[in-house]
Every structure is written in C-alpha cells, then in structure tokens.
Scaffold this active site. Sequence first.
Site, PDB file in Angstrom:
ATOM      1  N   THR A 127      -1.032  -1.871   5.658  1.00 40.98           N
ATOM      2  CA  THR A 127      -0.187  -1.103   4.748  1.00 40.98           C
ATOM      3  C   THR A 127      -0.656  -1.135   3.295  1.00 40.98           C
ATOM      4  O   THR A 127      -1.189  -2.147   2.828  1.00 40.98           O
ATOM      5  CB  THR A 127       1.261  -1.644   4.814  1.00 40.98           C
ATOM      6  OG1 THR A 127       2.006  -1.112   3.719  1.00 40.98           O
ATOM      7  CG2 THR A 127       1.318  -3.162   4.714  1.00 40.98           C
ATOM      8  N   GLU A 129       1.230  -1.531   0.926  1.00 37.85           N
ATOM      9  CA  GLU A 129       1.989  -2.562   0.207  1.00 37.85           C
ATOM     10  C   GLU A 129       1.115  -3.777  -0.103  1.00 37.85           C
ATOM     11  O   GLU A 129       1.426  -4.553  -1.012  1.00 37.85           O
ATOM     12  CB  GLU A 129       3.202  -3.007   1.032  1.00 37.85           C
ATOM     13  CG  GLU A 129       4.373  -2.061   0.976  1.00 37.85           C
ATOM     14  CD  GLU A 129       5.048  -1.988  -0.397  1.00 37.85           C
ATOM     15  OE1 GLU A 129       5.552  -3.010  -0.854  1.00 37.85           O
ATOM     16  OE2 GLU A 129       5.049  -0.915  -1.002  1.00 37.85           O
ATOM     17  N   TYR A 151       7.047  -9.038   3.041  1.00 40.75           N
ATOM     18  CA  TYR A 151       6.497  -8.049   3.984  1.00 40.75           C
ATOM     19  C   TYR A 151       4.994  -7.882   3.754  1.00 40.75           C
ATOM     20  O   TYR A 151       4.185  -7.987   4.683  1.00 40.75           O
ATOM     21  CB  TYR A 151       7.208  -6.701   3.798  1.00 40.75           C
ATOM     22  CG  TYR A 151       6.541  -5.555   4.530  1.00 40.75           C
ATOM     23  CD1 TYR A 151       6.730  -5.358   5.894  1.00 40.75           C
ATOM     24  CD2 TYR A 151       5.696  -4.662   3.862  1.00 40.75           C
ATOM     25  CE1 TYR A 151       6.108  -4.310   6.572  1.00 40.75           C
ATOM     26  CE2 TYR A 151       5.073  -3.618   4.535  1.00 40.75           C
ATOM     27  CZ  TYR A 151       5.284  -3.442   5.890  1.00 40.75           C
ATOM     28  OH  TYR A 151       4.647  -2.403   6.557  1.00 40.75           O
ATOM     29  N   LYS A 155       1.779  -8.873   6.169  1.00 37.29           N
ATOM     30  CA  LYS A 155       0.848  -7.832   6.639  1.00 37.29           C
ATOM     31  C   LYS A 155      -0.582  -8.130   6.190  1.00 37.29           C
ATOM     32  O   LYS A 155      -1.537  -7.825   6.902  1.00 37.29           O
ATOM     33  CB  LYS A 155       1.292  -6.463   6.113  1.00 37.29           C
ATOM     34  CG  LYS A 155       2.468  -5.865   6.884  1.00 37.29           C
ATOM     35  CD  LYS A 155       2.015  -5.275   8.220  1.00 37.29           C
ATOM     36  CE  LYS A 155       3.115  -4.528   8.925  1.00 37.29           C
ATOM     37  NZ  LYS A 155       2.661  -3.840  10.140  1.00 37.29           N
TER      38      LYS A 155
HETATM   39  P1  NAP Z   1       9.616   1.533  12.412  1.00 33.01           P
HETATM   40  O1  NAP Z   1      10.128   2.929  12.579  1.00 33.01           O
HETATM   41  O2  NAP Z   1      10.421   0.536  11.659  1.00 33.01           O
HETATM   42  O3  NAP Z   1       9.327   0.951  13.884  1.00 33.01           O
HETATM   43  C1  NAP Z   1       9.062  -0.420  14.103  1.00 33.01           C
HETATM   44  C2  NAP Z   1       8.984  -0.697  15.589  1.00 33.01           C
HETATM   45  O4  NAP Z   1       8.710  -2.099  15.779  1.00 33.01           O
HETATM   46  C3  NAP Z   1      10.270  -0.395  16.369  1.00 33.01           C
HETATM   47  O5  NAP Z   1       9.930   0.194  17.602  1.00 33.01           O
HETATM   48  C4  NAP Z   1      10.850  -1.794  16.612  1.00 33.01           C
HETATM   49  O6  NAP Z   1      11.620  -1.879  17.778  1.00 33.01           O
HETATM   50  C5  NAP Z   1       9.573  -2.610  16.799  1.00 33.01           C
HETATM   51  N1  NAP Z   1       9.779  -4.062  16.632  1.00 33.01           N
HETATM   52  C6  NAP Z   1      10.322  -4.666  15.545  1.00 33.01           C
HETATM   53  N2  NAP Z   1      10.335  -5.998  15.747  1.00 33.01           N
HETATM   54  C7  NAP Z   1       9.788  -6.247  16.968  1.00 33.01           C
HETATM   55  C8  NAP Z   1       9.538  -7.423  17.736  1.00 33.01           C
HETATM   56  N3  NAP Z   1       9.859  -8.635  17.282  1.00 33.01           N
HETATM   57  N4  NAP Z   1       8.973  -7.321  18.967  1.00 33.01           N
HETATM   58  C9  NAP Z   1       8.677  -6.091  19.448  1.00 33.01           C
HETATM   59  N5  NAP Z   1       8.886  -4.938  18.770  1.00 33.01           N
HETATM   60  C10 NAP Z   1       9.441  -5.008  17.537  1.00 33.01           C
HETATM   61  O7  NAP Z   1       8.172   1.558  11.743  1.00 33.01           O
HETATM   62  P2  NAP Z   1       7.162   2.793  11.477  1.00 33.01           P
HETATM   63  O8  NAP Z   1       7.524   3.457  10.200  1.00 33.01           O
HETATM   64  O9  NAP Z   1       7.012   3.584  12.719  1.00 33.01           O
HETATM   65  O10 NAP Z   1       5.818   1.991  11.169  1.00 33.01           O
HETATM   66  C11 NAP Z   1       4.964   1.577  12.227  1.00 33.01           C
HETATM   67  C12 NAP Z   1       4.090   0.430  11.739  1.00 33.01           C
HETATM   68  O11 NAP Z   1       3.325   0.849  10.613  1.00 33.01           O
HETATM   69  C13 NAP Z   1       4.847  -0.801  11.266  1.00 33.01           C
HETATM   70  O12 NAP Z   1       4.072  -1.925  11.629  1.00 33.01           O
HETATM   71  C14 NAP Z   1       4.894  -0.665   9.752  1.00 33.01           C
HETATM   72  O13 NAP Z   1       4.994  -1.937   9.154  1.00 33.01           O
HETATM   73  C15 NAP Z   1       3.546  -0.018   9.503  1.00 33.01           C
HETATM   74  N6  NAP Z   1       3.441   0.852   8.329  1.00 33.01           N
HETATM   75  C16 NAP Z   1       4.344   1.856   8.153  1.00 33.01           C
HETATM   76  C17 NAP Z   1       4.189   2.713   7.078  1.00 33.01           C
HETATM   77  C18 NAP Z   1       5.130   3.861   6.845  1.00 33.01           C
HETATM   78  O14 NAP Z   1       5.124   4.399   5.735  1.00 33.01           O
HETATM   79  N7  NAP Z   1       5.875   4.286   7.849  1.00 33.01           N
HETATM   80  C19 NAP Z   1       3.103   2.541   6.188  1.00 33.01           C
HETATM   81  C20 NAP Z   1       2.204   1.507   6.421  1.00 33.01           C
HETATM   82  C21 NAP Z   1       2.369   0.679   7.523  1.00 33.01           C
HETATM   83  P3  NAP Z   1      13.232  -1.747  17.745  1.00 33.01           P
HETATM   84  O15 NAP Z   1      13.496  -0.286  18.012  1.00 33.01           O
HETATM   85  O16 NAP Z   1      13.636  -2.639  18.852  1.00 33.01           O
HETATM   86  O17 NAP Z   1      13.706  -2.213  16.404  1.00 33.01           O
HETATM   87  O1  F7E Z   2      10.851   2.374  -0.849  1.00 34.82           O
HETATM   88  C1  F7E Z   2      12.460   2.606  -4.108  1.00 34.82           C
HETATM   89  C2  F7E Z   2      12.038   1.255  -3.584  1.00 34.82           C
HETATM   90  O2  F7E Z   2      11.851   1.538   1.280  1.00 34.82           O
HETATM   91  C3  F7E Z   2      10.028   3.159  -1.660  1.00 34.82           C
HETATM   92  C4  F7E Z   2       7.575   1.079   4.584  1.00 34.82           C
HETATM   93  O3  F7E Z   2       7.299   2.043   5.564  1.00 34.82           O
HETATM   94  O4  F7E Z   2       6.051   2.082   3.037  1.00 34.82           O
HETATM   95  C5  F7E Z   2       7.398   1.695   3.203  1.00 34.82           C
HETATM   96  O5  F7E Z   2       7.764   0.725   2.238  1.00 34.82           O
HETATM   97  C6  F7E Z   2      10.373   2.926  -3.118  1.00 34.82           C
HETATM   98  C7  F7E Z   2      10.525   1.453  -3.494  1.00 34.82           C
HETATM   99  O6  F7E Z   2       9.415   2.261   1.203  1.00 34.82           O
HETATM  100  C8  F7E Z   2      15.876   3.069  -3.039  1.00 34.82           C
HETATM  101  O7  F7E Z   2      12.446   0.212  -4.471  1.00 34.82           O
HETATM  102  C9  F7E Z   2      14.735   3.356  -4.839  1.00 34.82           C
HETATM  103  O8  F7E Z   2       9.962   1.228  -4.770  1.00 34.82           O
HETATM  104  O9  F7E Z   2      11.142   3.959   1.117  1.00 34.82           O
HETATM  105  P1  F7E Z   2      10.899   2.559   0.752  1.00 34.82           P
HETATM  106  P2  F7E Z   2       8.387   1.108   0.803  1.00 34.82           P
HETATM  107  O10 F7E Z   2       9.053  -0.100   0.300  1.00 34.82           O
HETATM  108  O11 F7E Z   2       7.335   1.739  -0.045  1.00 34.82           O
HETATM  109  C10 F7E Z   2       5.086   1.024   3.134  1.00 34.82           C
HETATM  110  C11 F7E Z   2       3.713   1.610   2.957  1.00 34.82           C
HETATM  111  C12 F7E Z   2       5.253   0.208   4.356  1.00 34.82           C
HETATM  112  O12 F7E Z   2       4.292  -0.355   4.885  1.00 34.82           O
HETATM  113  C13 F7E Z   2       6.646  -0.115   4.773  1.00 34.82           C
HETATM  114  O13 F7E Z   2       6.692  -0.495   6.150  1.00 34.82           O
HETATM  115  O14 F7E Z   2      11.665   3.511  -3.360  1.00 34.82           O
HETATM  116  N1  F7E Z   2      13.879   2.901  -3.907  1.00 34.82           N
HETATM  117  N2  F7E Z   2      15.966   3.452  -4.338  1.00 34.82           N
HETATM  118  C14 F7E Z   2      14.551   2.721  -2.767  1.00 34.82           C
HETATM  119  N3  F7E Z   2      14.138   2.325  -1.546  1.00 34.82           N
HETATM  120  C15 F7E Z   2      15.070   2.267  -0.562  1.00 34.82           C
HETATM  121  N4  F7E Z   2      14.681   1.915   0.669  1.00 34.82           N
HETATM  122  N5  F7E Z   2      16.384   2.567  -0.801  1.00 34.82           N
HETATM  123  C16 F7E Z   2      16.856   2.975  -2.018  1.00 34.82           C
HETATM  124  O15 F7E Z   2      18.028   3.231  -2.202  1.00 34.82           O
END
Ligand code: NAP
Ligand code: F7E
Length: 338
Positions: A127, A129, A151, A155
Amino acid sequence: MNIPKVLITGVTGQDGSYLARDLLNKNYKVYGTIRRGASPKTFRLEELGIVNKVNFFSLELTELANVVHVLNEIKPDYIYNLAAQSFVGDSFLHPHYTSSINYLGVLNILEAIKLLKLDTRFYQASTSEMYGDIKEQIQNEDTPFNPISPYAISKLAAHYLVKNYRIAYNIHACSGILFNHESEFRGREFVTKKISSWLSDLKKGNKGPLPLGALDSSRDWGYAPEYVKAMQLINESDTPDDYVVATNTNYTVRQFLEWCCYELGYEIEFSGSKNKEVCYDKKTGLKLAYVDEKYFRPSDVKKLVGSYKKIKNDLNWEPKIFAKDIAIIMTKYDYEKK
Ligand code: NAP
Ligand code: F7E
C-alpha cells in the site's frame, strides 16, 4: 490445457470481488476464503452474479494450521493475498489485531508455501500508506518508506517479508504498492464511499448532515476494477517484482465532497474556522456536512501521489478513470440504489 487454480484471500472485499470476476472470465478456477460472521458477507459477489462460481474455503489468516491446510487442499497456481484489516483509522484502535492479520497472516502464507514446497505465484497487497509522511513529492518504487500508522507499519513489515522470501527461498512472490482505489463496492467506512453513500441518503431525506475529519488530506484515487487488472499483470509476469499502481494525480477530500455534492444538485460553500468548518448548499442554505474532530487520526498521511511509470513500461498498464469520474460513478450508483 490445465486450468489455472487461483486462491484469493479476502474474496468478499472490494478488490477480491472484482478480481474473482476477472479470473472467472478468463476461465480460471477460483477459490476464495471466507470467515464466518453473524451477517452475510458475500453481497458483492452476489451483485456481480458470481457467488455460485467461487469455491469457498473457511480461512482465518492468523491460524497457521488453517493456512497450511487450505493451501495443501487447493495447491493453487496463483495466490492473491488481499485479506487484511484494511482500515487505517481502526488500526490505531486495534494495533495488535491489525499486525497479526496484516503481518503474521502474510508470514503464515509464505511459510505454508515454503513448507509445502508449492510452485505457486504469490501476490501481496502492499500500500501507498507505507510512504506515510512522504520523503518525495511523487512516490515510486525507490522512494523511501516512512509509515505513520499501525496499519502502514504492519503492511511495510509484510512488504519486506515478501521480498525476503523471494530472495531467500526463490518463491515467485511480488507486491503491488497500490494507491487508494475506490468503486461502487468500496466499504462505507472509507471516506469516498462515506461521502457518496451518506449524501445520497441525505438527498433522499433519510439522513442528516455528514460528519467528516480532515478535509484537506489529499490522495491519489484510482478505480478498483482497473487496479485488479494491474494485480493480474504483476502476478502473471514471469519476473516477480514490486510495482506502484497509481494515477499520478491527487485531490483533496474537500474536492471529492464537492464533486459528489454537485452530482446530487448541490453547489457548496464552506464557513467556520479551521477544525469547525461547515458545508452548506449555496442555493438553499441546507447544511450538508461538517467537520467532527472525532474523525481526525492520531497521525494522518497528508498527501500521496504515485508514479505508474514502471508498470506502464514493463507491463503496459495505465489508468483511464480518475478521481472526478469515480466520484460521479459512486454517487450515481448510491443514489440509484434502493
Ligand atoms: P476490504 O474491502 O476491507 O477487504 C478485506 C478482506 O479481508 C475481506 O474479505 C475480509 O473478510 C478479509 N479479512 C480480514 N481479516 C481477515 C482474516 N483475519 N482472515 C481472513 N480474511 C480476512 O479491502 P480492499 O479494499 O478490497 O483491499 C484489498 C487489500 O488491498 C487489503 O489487503 C488492503 O489492505 C489492500 N490495499 C487496499 C487499497 C485500497 O485503496 N482499497 C490500497 C492499497 C492496499 P471479511 O469479509 O470477513 O471481513
Ligand atoms: O481516508 C481522511 C482521512 O479512510 C483517506 C485504505 O484502503 O487507502 C485507504 O486508506 C483520507 C485520510 O483511506 C474522513 O483522515 C477525512 O486522510 O478513505 P480513507 P486511507 O486511510 O487513505 C490506503 C492506500 C490503504 O491501503 C487502506 O487499506 O481521508 N478523512 N474525513 C476521512 N477518512 C475516513 N475514513 N472518514 C472520514 O470521515
């Protein structure tokens, strides 16, 4: 010809569901892991019409024996490890839990591959992050990491583990360093979906104003269905490597809010001092959103923007859908949904 067997951990999540759809379309055999819960978790797979095509295995990533058993049963050709505690905000509340899934979970899979001597290709969901308090204005594969949340730290540890198992044990292991990617299927706790879904409900008269945290955080937002295509290119490449997946653009939460509001027919203005801002509809004076300090994080990444140069050069991937399009897609979807 042998049909490739693919295991997706986290198949019920945003990325897992789009990835499963793509792989089924390629006629791969798709296995997905699921955890029992009090409520059903397969709504995304159901909406895509593929819930009956995925072969489910019960998996808790933190249980090594469970991981070994599942991998031994399937002997997958490809693994996509998407399972994680993926919400940065919650990682401050649950740092142990986050670390055990996001770090020890990855260790368990890599150990299982090693112990079972599996000839599998492993993809890890790294990620942006990990760049945290950024060291360079535009981040690429060589930018130093500087994580600032539990987090991101979990990662980053996993990211190094993947590199180490690639070098030490010659495992075909790679990571995609994905910047934020959003979609209709994004979880409601993330800021984009929180905005598009809440405001759609507000417009229908079902909700009051939207509480938000840091309005001036800025992110490089891409579209999840495009990003799962990048994952496949990375994992199917014959040379295991790490790649940034991003759009090379960045916008603030405030701008995302403005686009969603506009799509719903609101033209917005802000008033109030820093940390107490309120957002109104210019025409009617309706209060749409406000800053609630409860949503501030103990430490927050201010700005991220990634370069997709390497993945474009090596694997011919580039983004086509950008943040404003995504805000419109998500708001339309949420507003039209019953
Ligand atoms: P998500 O919607 O939160 O999905 C996470 C998945 O992980 C869900 O299916 C969840 O299952 C499963 N899980 C959580 N804890 C587990 C455990 N202990 N054992 C087995 N399964 C578990 O995440 P996403 O947005 O699709 O992201 C996919 C991956 O990419 C994640 O690893 C995230 O950290 C990474 N990532 C996401 C982003 C982004 O912007 N979306 C960016 C960079 C990296 P349940 O349904 O049971 O909760
Ligand atoms: O926050 C600000 C918050 O929770 C984005 C995950 O998929 O992307 C995601 O992480 C920004 C932050 O995503 C609210 O403080 C303001 O600065 O949508 P977010 P994230 O933290 O960037 C990365 C790449 C991952 O890997 C992660 O798994 O928005 N913000 N107001 C808020 N954020 C939330 N959630 N809620 C608010 O009300």
